[in-house]
Design an enzyme around this catalytic site. Sequence first.
Site, mmCIF file in Angstrom:
data_model
loop_
_atom_site.group_PDB
_atom_site.id
_atom_site.type_symbol
_atom_site.label_atom_id
_atom_site.label_comp_id
_atom_site.label_asym_id
_atom_site.label_seq_id
_atom_site.Cartn_x
_atom_site.Cartn_y
_atom_site.Cartn_z
ATOM 1 N N THR A 36 -16.394 -71.774 -19.403
ATOM 2 C CA THR A 36 -17.409 -71.825 -18.345
ATOM 3 C C THR A 36 -18.603 -70.995 -18.813
ATOM 4 O OG1 THR A 36 -16.705 -69.791 -17.255
ATOM 5 C CG2 THR A 36 -15.543 -71.829 -16.622
ATOM 6 N N THR A 96 -10.496 -72.439 -9.226
ATOM 7 C CA THR A 96 -9.906 -71.792 -10.411
ATOM 8 C C THR A 96 -8.887 -70.723 -10.010
ATOM 9 O OG1 THR A 96 -11.729 -72.245 -11.905
ATOM 10 C CG2 THR A 96 -10.439 -70.263 -12.371
ATOM 11 N N THR A 120 -6.810 -57.763 -9.375
ATOM 12 C CA THR A 120 -7.847 -56.754 -9.184
ATOM 13 C C THR A 120 -7.513 -55.812 -8.025
ATOM 14 O OG1 THR A 120 -10.146 -56.501 -8.459
ATOM 15 C CG2 THR A 120 -9.064 -58.500 -7.786
ATOM 16 N N ASP A 121 -8.067 -54.622 -8.082
ATOM 17 C CA ASP A 121 -7.886 -53.679 -6.959
ATOM 18 C C ASP A 121 -8.638 -54.133 -5.705
ATOM 19 O OD1 ASP A 121 -10.470 -53.207 -7.918
ATOM 20 O OD2 ASP A 121 -10.240 -51.033 -8.086
ATOM 21 N N LYS A 151 -8.526 -63.973 -5.171
ATOM 22 C CA LYS A 151 -7.586 -63.211 -6.011
ATOM 23 C C LYS A 151 -6.372 -62.789 -5.185
ATOM 24 C CE LYS A 151 -7.884 -62.167 -9.773
ATOM 25 N NZ LYS A 151 -7.486 -62.888 -11.037
ATOM 26 N N ASN A 176 -12.314 -51.378 -12.066
ATOM 27 C CA ASN A 176 -13.445 -51.895 -12.851
ATOM 28 C C ASN A 176 -13.345 -51.555 -14.335
ATOM 29 O OD1 ASN A 176 -14.464 -51.784 -10.014
ATOM 30 N ND2 ASN A 176 -16.300 -52.593 -11.008
ATOM 31 N N ASN A 177 -13.420 -52.583 -15.169
ATOM 32 C CA ASN A 177 -13.366 -52.398 -16.620
ATOM 33 C C ASN A 177 -14.764 -52.297 -17.216
ATOM 34 O OD1 ASN A 177 -10.507 -54.151 -17.956
ATOM 35 N ND2 ASN A 177 -10.731 -53.415 -15.872
ATOM 36 N N ILE A 188 -22.667 -52.715 -15.669
ATOM 37 C CA ILE A 188 -23.003 -51.872 -16.831
ATOM 38 C C ILE A 188 -23.749 -52.664 -17.910
ATOM 39 C CG2 ILE A 188 -21.955 -50.591 -18.779
ATOM 40 C CD1 ILE A 188 -20.113 -49.228 -16.712
ATOM 41 N N LYS A 202 -31.262 -51.631 -11.968
ATOM 42 C CA LYS A 202 -31.349 -51.990 -10.546
ATOM 43 C C LYS A 202 -30.066 -51.591 -9.846
ATOM 44 C CE LYS A 202 -34.000 -56.091 -11.809
ATOM 45 N NZ LYS A 202 -35.358 -55.816 -11.403
ATOM 46 N N TYR A 204 -27.933 -51.553 -6.300
ATOM 47 C CA TYR A 204 -27.820 -52.182 -4.983
ATOM 48 C C TYR A 204 -27.774 -51.095 -3.911
ATOM 49 C CZ TYR A 204 -26.207 -56.507 -7.354
ATOM 50 O OH TYR A 204 -26.076 -57.616 -8.134
HETATM 51 P P1 NAD Z 1 -14.723 -63.194 -17.212
HETATM 52 O O1 NAD Z 1 -15.514 -63.867 -16.152
HETATM 53 O O2 NAD Z 1 -15.412 -62.381 -18.246
HETATM 54 O O3 NAD Z 1 -13.845 -64.280 -17.993
HETATM 55 C C1 NAD Z 1 -13.187 -65.314 -17.329
HETATM 56 C C2 NAD Z 1 -12.758 -66.344 -18.368
HETATM 57 O O4 NAD Z 1 -11.993 -67.369 -17.688
HETATM 58 C C3 NAD Z 1 -13.916 -67.044 -19.067
HETATM 59 O O5 NAD Z 1 -13.680 -67.121 -20.456
HETATM 60 C C4 NAD Z 1 -13.930 -68.438 -18.448
HETATM 61 O O6 NAD Z 1 -14.414 -69.440 -19.330
HETATM 62 C C5 NAD Z 1 -12.453 -68.633 -18.123
HETATM 63 N N1 NAD Z 1 -12.253 -69.606 -17.036
HETATM 64 C C6 NAD Z 1 -12.882 -69.635 -15.834
HETATM 65 N N2 NAD Z 1 -12.441 -70.694 -15.112
HETATM 66 C C7 NAD Z 1 -11.505 -71.311 -15.872
HETATM 67 C C8 NAD Z 1 -10.677 -72.444 -15.671
HETATM 68 N N3 NAD Z 1 -10.734 -73.171 -14.538
HETATM 69 N N4 NAD Z 1 -9.807 -72.796 -16.652
HETATM 70 C C9 NAD Z 1 -9.756 -72.082 -17.798
HETATM 71 N N5 NAD Z 1 -10.521 -71.014 -18.049
HETATM 72 C C10 NAD Z 1 -11.388 -70.633 -17.096
HETATM 73 O O7 NAD Z 1 -13.630 -62.330 -16.431
HETATM 74 P P2 NAD Z 1 -13.002 -60.893 -16.790
HETATM 75 O O8 NAD Z 1 -13.892 -59.841 -16.255
HETATM 76 O O9 NAD Z 1 -12.579 -60.890 -18.204
HETATM 77 O O10 NAD Z 1 -11.721 -60.927 -15.845
HETATM 78 C C11 NAD Z 1 -10.479 -61.454 -16.337
HETATM 79 C C12 NAD Z 1 -9.426 -61.301 -15.265
HETATM 80 O O11 NAD Z 1 -9.273 -59.928 -14.932
HETATM 81 C C13 NAD Z 1 -9.743 -62.006 -13.946
HETATM 82 O O12 NAD Z 1 -8.554 -62.558 -13.436
HETATM 83 C C14 NAD Z 1 -10.263 -60.889 -13.050
HETATM 84 O O13 NAD Z 1 -10.005 -61.193 -11.695
HETATM 85 C C15 NAD Z 1 -9.420 -59.742 -13.532
HETATM 86 N N6 NAD Z 1 -9.994 -58.393 -13.359
HETATM 87 C C16 NAD Z 1 -11.234 -58.102 -13.832
HETATM 88 C C17 NAD Z 1 -11.717 -56.807 -13.732
HETATM 89 C C18 NAD Z 1 -13.072 -56.428 -14.281
HETATM 90 O O14 NAD Z 1 -13.490 -55.291 -14.109
HETATM 91 N N7 NAD Z 1 -13.785 -57.306 -14.963
HETATM 92 C C19 NAD Z 1 -10.932 -55.805 -13.127
HETATM 93 C C20 NAD Z 1 -9.666 -56.149 -12.636
HETATM 94 C C21 NAD Z 1 -9.203 -57.453 -12.776
HETATM 95 O O1 DAU Z 2 -12.633 -53.651 -9.135
HETATM 96 C C1 DAU Z 2 -12.370 -54.685 -10.028
HETATM 97 C C2 DAU Z 2 -13.489 -55.699 -9.997
HETATM 98 O O2 DAU Z 2 -14.604 -55.092 -10.643
HETATM 99 C C3 DAU Z 2 -13.128 -57.015 -10.678
HETATM 100 O O3 DAU Z 2 -12.095 -57.642 -9.940
HETATM 101 C C4 DAU Z 2 -14.334 -57.954 -10.769
HETATM 102 O O4 DAU Z 2 -13.987 -59.111 -11.509
HETATM 103 C C5 DAU Z 2 -15.443 -57.211 -11.478
HETATM 104 O O5 DAU Z 2 -16.612 -58.022 -11.514
HETATM 105 C C6 DAU Z 2 -15.749 -55.896 -10.755
HETATM 106 O O6 DAU Z 2 -16.301 -56.156 -9.424
HETATM 107 P P1 DAU Z 2 -17.571 -55.327 -8.860
HETATM 108 O O7 DAU Z 2 -18.211 -56.146 -7.821
HETATM 109 O O8 DAU Z 2 -17.169 -53.929 -8.574
HETATM 110 O O9 DAU Z 2 -18.445 -55.300 -10.236
HETATM 111 P P2 DAU Z 2 -20.004 -55.500 -10.544
HETATM 112 O O10 DAU Z 2 -20.161 -55.242 -11.997
HETATM 113 O O11 DAU Z 2 -20.545 -56.775 -10.001
HETATM 114 O O12 DAU Z 2 -20.672 -54.305 -9.730
HETATM 115 C C7 DAU Z 2 -20.239 -52.957 -9.881
HETATM 116 C C8 DAU Z 2 -20.987 -52.113 -8.844
HETATM 117 O O13 DAU Z 2 -22.385 -52.062 -9.198
HETATM 118 C C9 DAU Z 2 -20.964 -52.702 -7.424
HETATM 119 O O14 DAU Z 2 -20.935 -51.619 -6.501
HETATM 120 C C10 DAU Z 2 -22.278 -53.449 -7.309
HETATM 121 C C11 DAU Z 2 -23.210 -52.605 -8.158
HETATM 122 N N1 DAU Z 2 -24.328 -53.301 -8.838
HETATM 123 C C12 DAU Z 2 -24.060 -54.407 -9.562
HETATM 124 C C13 DAU Z 2 -25.069 -55.034 -10.275
HETATM 125 C C14 DAU Z 2 -24.809 -56.296 -11.076
HETATM 126 C C15 DAU Z 2 -25.605 -52.713 -8.820
HETATM 127 O O15 DAU Z 2 -25.831 -51.689 -8.171
HETATM 128 N N2 DAU Z 2 -26.595 -53.320 -9.538
HETATM 129 C C16 DAU Z 2 -26.383 -54.460 -10.259
HETATM 130 O O16 DAU Z 2 -27.338 -54.960 -10.898
#
Ligand code: NAD
Ligand code: DAU
Length: 331
Positions: A36, A96, A120-121, A151, A176-177, A188, A202, A204
């Site tokens: 995607t 998805t 996710t948390d 989720k 959050n990773n 980030i 920026k 929020y």
């Molecule tokens: P991401 O958006 O970077 O990657 C998602 C991947 O899934 C992409 O490569 C996309 O192409 C693929 N994908 C999406 N829809 C699909 C489909 N229908 N079939 C096959 N592939 C598909 O996401 P991420 O940040 O790497 O998160 C990975 C997992 O970890 C998710 O399940 C998310 O909920 C979970 N998670 C993320 C965080 C975070 O901070 N990013 C924290 C906790 C849990």
């Molecule tokens: O907690 C785990 C989750 O962390 C995961 O399940 C999600 O996949 C992952 O995207 C993340 O969710 P958040 O909504 O916390 O992440 P995001 O990076 O979108 O935003 C982090 C914080 O920063 C949130 O409080 C919103 C804020 N933000 C975000 C953006 C993009 C800003 O203040 N400015 C911005 O430009």
Amino acid sequence: MRLLVTGAAGFIGSNFVHQTVRERPEVQVTVLDALTYAGSEASLAPSRAAITFVEGDVTDAELVDRLVADADVVVHFAAESHNDNSLSNPWPFVQTNIVGTFTLLEAVRRHGTRYHHISTDEVYGDLELDDPRKFTPETPYNPSSPYSATKASSDLLVRAWVRSFGVQATISNCSNNYGPYQHVEKFIPRQITNLIDGIRPKLYGQGLNVRDWIHVEDHNSAVWTIIDKGRIGETYLIGADGEKNNREVVELILELSGLDSDAFDLVSDRPGHDMRYAIDSSKLRTELGWAPRYSNFEDGLAATIDWYRANEAWWRPQKDATEAKYAQIGR
Ligand code: NAD
Ligand code: DAU
């Protein structure tokens, strides 16, 4: 071990594959990813020669069945992952995150395959800033956004498939990773790449929302610990005691970039914006003996900034489209 990893062209999954190829060369890795907007084969480049890559959708029951039939373990990362997108267009999240998980569960049920579900948390909702509690595996589900609701739905499907059908599954809910290969839509990388482009970060709302940051390598080492030692049917929370508010993170990014720490802008808030996440990971630490390795957030963040500076070719193709989406919602 034959390992099927879904969603590994994305942020956490690609790091998981690199770590696996590096540390467990005996594991045969197959990746299933739909590529995607969030997925990129370039994220898998360092491990490409050591893995099998299949482009396809986790909702494609026939394809999923075929791949699961050839796997000993499935780790399911694939998801629509961005809260802001889920507010603009929730349908792909339902498809998805819910239907995709259902499709995988039916396949692992048929084949008796070990399954680990990445979650996710955010399924737990949020905490007040002054709440002394953290999320535990016993915290009731209370998701706020379409993303976190889908989720939560997927987690509940996993729990039902364990109880009703005896599926051999575990679940992890991580905070959050941060780290390399994260899409520039996320907080980030958006600020780091904005600064490279001369745009002010920026925040929020007032920037006071708190996230519990963990390095992606620590998330993934915890996932391996659960695959190796986790008890079937259990939920493990993954976190590294990294609570920081968004303003603190932006100030640090600015300082590490050699700029004034107040050179950011406040923009309109995210609707329904969760205030604070905080993880109690003691079950994972005491029962399974896991510990994070990246204890210093500032060092991890500095390395992440360096990575984005050195890998502009990786993120540049995503940048304009991402900022165009933000412009549409005024953020
Ligand atoms: P991401 O958006 O970077 O990657 C998602 C991947 O899934 C992409 O490569 C996309 O192409 C693929 N994908 C999406 N829809 C699909 C489909 N229908 N079939 C096959 N592939 C598909 O996401 P991420 O940040 O790497 O998160 C990975 C997992 O970890 C998710 O399940 C998310 O909920 C979970 N998670 C993320 C965080 C975070 O901070 N990013 C924290 C906790 C849990
Ligand atoms: O907690 C785990 C989750 O962390 C995961 O399940 C999600 O996949 C992952 O995207 C993340 O969710 P958040 O909504 O916390 O992440 P995001 O990076 O979108 O935003 C982090 C914080 O920063 C949130 O409080 C919103 C804020 N933000 C975000 C953006 C993009 C800003 O203040 N400015 C911005 O430009």
